[in-house]
Design a protein around this motif. Sequence first.
Motif, PDB file in Angstrom:
ATOM      1  N   PRO B 287       0.873  -1.080  -0.058  1.00 36.98           N
ATOM      2  CA  PRO B 287      -0.123  -0.119   0.112  1.00 36.98           C
ATOM      3  C   PRO B 287       0.762   1.432   0.089  1.00 36.98           C
ATOM      4  N   LYS B 288       1.607   1.592  -1.230  1.00 34.08           N
ATOM      5  CA  LYS B 288       2.532   2.678  -1.186  1.00 34.08           C
ATOM      6  C   LYS B 288       1.685   3.928  -1.085  1.00 34.08           C
ATOM      7  N   LYS B 289       0.564   4.194  -1.842  1.00 36.01           N
ATOM      8  CA  LYS B 289      -0.198   5.246  -1.811  1.00 36.01           C
ATOM      9  C   LYS B 289      -0.779   5.898  -0.617  1.00 36.01           C
ATOM     10  N   LEU B 291       0.511   5.139   2.220  1.00 38.42           N
ATOM     11  CA  LEU B 291       1.573   5.474   3.277  1.00 38.42           C
ATOM     12  C   LEU B 291       2.231   6.780   2.752  1.00 38.42           C
ATOM     13  N   LEU B 292       2.489   6.968   1.452  1.00 44.51           N
ATOM     14  CA  LEU B 292       2.855   8.376   0.875  1.00 44.51           C
ATOM     15  C   LEU B 292       1.869   9.579   1.217  1.00 44.51           C
ATOM     16  N   ALA B 293       0.641   9.178   1.244  1.00 43.40           N
ATOM     17  CA  ALA B 293      -0.374  10.445   1.689  1.00 43.40           C
ATOM     18  C   ALA B 293      -0.086  10.504   3.097  1.00 43.40           C
ATOM     19  N   ALA B 294       0.026   9.540   3.901  1.00 45.17           N
ATOM     20  CA  ALA B 294       0.142   9.955   5.388  1.00 45.17           C
ATOM     21  C   ALA B 294       1.560  10.505   5.768  1.00 45.17           C
ATOM     22  N   ALA B 295       2.557  10.411   4.691  1.00 42.57           N
ATOM     23  CA  ALA B 295       3.615  11.231   5.002  1.00 42.57           C
ATOM     24  C   ALA B 295       3.525  12.548   5.213  1.00 42.57           C
ATOM     25  N   ASP B 296       2.669  13.233   4.570  1.00 44.56           N
ATOM     26  CA  ASP B 296       2.506  14.659   4.349  1.00 44.56           C
ATOM     27  C   ASP B 296       1.762  15.107   5.756  1.00 44.56           C
ATOM     28  N   LYS B 297       0.938  13.889   6.603  1.00 41.21           N
ATOM     29  CA  LYS B 297       0.283  14.245   7.659  1.00 41.21           C
ATOM     30  C   LYS B 297       0.945  14.160   9.052  1.00 41.21           C
ATOM     31  N   VAL B 298       1.689  13.041   9.085  1.00 46.10           N
ATOM     32  CA  VAL B 298       2.300  12.537  10.404  1.00 46.10           C
ATOM     33  C   VAL B 298       3.785  13.243  10.604  1.00 46.10           C
ATOM     34  N   VAL B 315       8.490   0.661   3.736  1.00 50.37           N
ATOM     35  CA  VAL B 315       7.862   1.781   4.108  1.00 50.37           C
ATOM     36  C   VAL B 315       8.969   2.889   3.658  1.00 50.37           C
ATOM     37  N   GLU B 316       9.948   2.822   3.877  1.00 52.27           N
ATOM     38  CA  GLU B 316      11.002   3.961   3.374  1.00 52.27           C
ATOM     39  C   GLU B 316      10.812   4.385   2.039  1.00 52.27           C
ATOM     40  N   LEU B 317      10.900   3.048   1.174  1.00 51.40           N
ATOM     41  CA  LEU B 317      10.692   3.502  -0.094  1.00 51.40           C
ATOM     42  C   LEU B 317       9.321   4.083  -0.590  1.00 51.40           C
ATOM     43  N   ALA B 318       8.071   3.553   0.158  1.00 56.29           N
ATOM     44  CA  ALA B 318       6.728   4.109  -0.330  1.00 56.29           C
ATOM     45  C   ALA B 318       6.669   5.807   0.106  1.00 56.29           C
ATOM     46  N   ILE B 319       7.359   6.010   1.277  1.00 58.86           N
ATOM     47  CA  ILE B 319       7.235   7.488   1.604  1.00 58.86           C
ATOM     48  C   ILE B 319       8.377   8.369   1.028  1.00 58.86           C
ATOM     49  N   CYS B 321      11.273   8.446   1.876  1.00 64.14           N
ATOM     50  CA  CYS B 321      12.171   8.824   3.123  1.00 64.14           C
ATOM     51  C   CYS B 321      11.631  10.588   3.442  1.00 64.14           C
ATOM     52  N   LYS B 322      10.552  10.711   3.144  1.00 66.74           N
ATOM     53  CA  LYS B 322      10.073  11.945   3.488  1.00 66.74           C
ATOM     54  C   LYS B 322       9.928  12.321   5.174  1.00 66.74           C
ATOM     55  N   LYS B 323       9.925  11.324   5.749  1.00 66.97           N
ATOM     56  CA  LYS B 323       9.782  11.417   7.288  1.00 66.97           C
ATOM     57  C   LYS B 323      10.541  10.415   7.758  1.00 66.97           C
ATOM     58  N   PRO B 324      10.970  10.473   9.234  1.00 67.22           N
ATOM     59  CA  PRO B 324      11.880   9.464   9.689  1.00 67.22           C
ATOM     60  C   PRO B 324      10.969   8.218  10.043  1.00 67.22           C
ATOM     61  N   VAL B 325      11.676   6.939   9.624  1.00 65.90           N
ATOM     62  CA  VAL B 325      10.985   5.691  10.186  1.00 65.90           C
ATOM     63  C   VAL B 325      11.567   5.000  11.218  1.00 65.90           C
ATOM     64  N   TYR B 326      11.140   4.933  12.366  1.00 66.90           N
ATOM     65  CA  TYR B 326      11.608   3.928  13.508  1.00 66.90           C
ATOM     66  C   TYR B 326      10.948   2.560  13.367  1.00 66.90           C
ATOM     67  N   MET B 327      11.829   1.681  14.352  1.00 75.02           N
ATOM     68  CA  MET B 327      11.439   0.566  14.262  1.00 75.02           C
ATOM     69  C   MET B 327      11.427  -0.135  15.636  1.00 75.02           C
TER      70      MET B 327
END
Lengths: 179, 356
Positions: B287-289, B291-298, B315-319, B321-327
């Motif tokens: 579900p790339k879309k 996730l990418l849409a969420a990257a503008d909000k979270v 997840v990093e690819l889908a967004i 790398c617009k926002k930090p991704v923790y694990m």
Amino acid sequence: MRENQIIIAGFGGQGLLFSGKVLAYAGLHEGRHLSWLPSYGPEMRGGTANCNVILSDRDVGSPIVTHPDILMVMNTPSLDKYEDEVQPGGSIFIDSSLITRKVRRTDVTAHYIPATQIAVDLGLPTLANMVLLGALVKDTGCIEDESLKASLEQVIPARRANMLELNLKALQAGKDYDA
Amino acid sequence: MEKVLMKGNEAIAEAAIRAGCRHYFGYPITPQTEVAAYMAKRMPKIDGVFLQAESEIAAINMVYGVSATGKRVMTSSSSPGIALKTEGISYLAGADLPALIVNVQRGGPGLGGIQPSQADYFLATRGPGHGDFHVLVLAPSSVQEMADLTVRGFELAEKYRMPAMLLADGTMGQMMEPVVLPEEQKPAAKAPGWAVTGTECKRPHNIANSLYLSPAELERLNVERFERYAEVEKNEVMWEEFMMDDAEVCVVSCGITARVSRNAIIEARAMGIKAGMIRPITLWPFPKKPLLAAADKVNAFLTVELSMGQMHEDVELAIRCKKPVYMCNRVGGMIPSPDEVLNSIKKAAEEGGKAQ
């Protein structure tokens, strides 16, 4: 919101997973949200076994119980393992025929039921699990009496229908035991 | 609808039968053996085939054979057994044959352990076998989804003529939950046009084949297959959002860890941390879309997984790398507790907030 997080633990062969199933089917009968998760592994009769049961009014998230409000144990290693995890105010049901030590915590209620002895006296030595479960259900009220019977009717296969009465008898003995 | 109580593994088997599957080939392995046991009990009574093959490799090639005749067919195994099947899965993909492959994952690599894992994420999503191909990957997070996605897996596999993999984990396989079983379908009366069923001298031969010695022809087939994959990516992405409306931390998790995360998110909300979750149900297509849409909000993402960070990469690819991704991850059969996830959510909320 009503929710019970239950761990049932002891030796493999004591009918612990079965006890959990009885609770789970009773929950199903009451239309509650629930999950039943067994330990699985290279375990066999005599090894350790446990299952996690959650009965809830809302969707069950994780089926893994980390802090039970109800703990039922049928051997000492299980009491050692889970005693500290019980929620403050929770209940521990102990087969005192098999576990000689007392609960160390003071912020939980411990119920000592000589379930194995009671079962042996009834001539039902393999149903100590049901004796203990009877005490658990009576004290916690986590499920209704009515649904317990409905559950057993579902869980016990038709070819072993004769076991139904015996299981009910063992449950009743647990309910009647005055700790 | 009547709810019954079933183990996840049993729900897969019963759902497959109800979907009209009458052919099962497998080889026992913990923690999915209940699928085979259920099939062994039921198939002979409904004129179906249950066959315990001599090995996983034999089983997947039997699947190839039945699939070539246009019938619904499946196999199931767990991680090391799936590794053995990869040759056959590649052949299925190369011959454009549908099939359902169930993987109830356990810890690896090697023989690993028998407790739950999600470490076959790469194996499943990058193409489990040699060559350029994908399989549909469905990740159930409840016993209900074990049943529903089994049916969906067959349907999608047939629609796009490609293998589908139900990617579950040991917990999902072993746990019992109430489930509404899917409606009974009869096996399809007529074989699809491509099936190898005998021509009766009325039509040209159909051949189930993955050998093409002409590079030009093989290239054409690969390109056409990827055109089909593009359709799958366009039409078949499935995901679920949980408390995402005002979320500042987006948890991404599937299967058992999505269940644990759900508890942690509810606790985080009670503490005033705005957490939510996007739970991929299809891992391929991912579900790339959304996730990418969420990257503008979270402010931050947090993957919760039973691997060393395999989904993390997606997840990093889908967004982008617009926002930090923790694990937050555990491996080897260990599962993070809700408290561990909650701590990671707190960290993602704090550090992700600062990064803004």
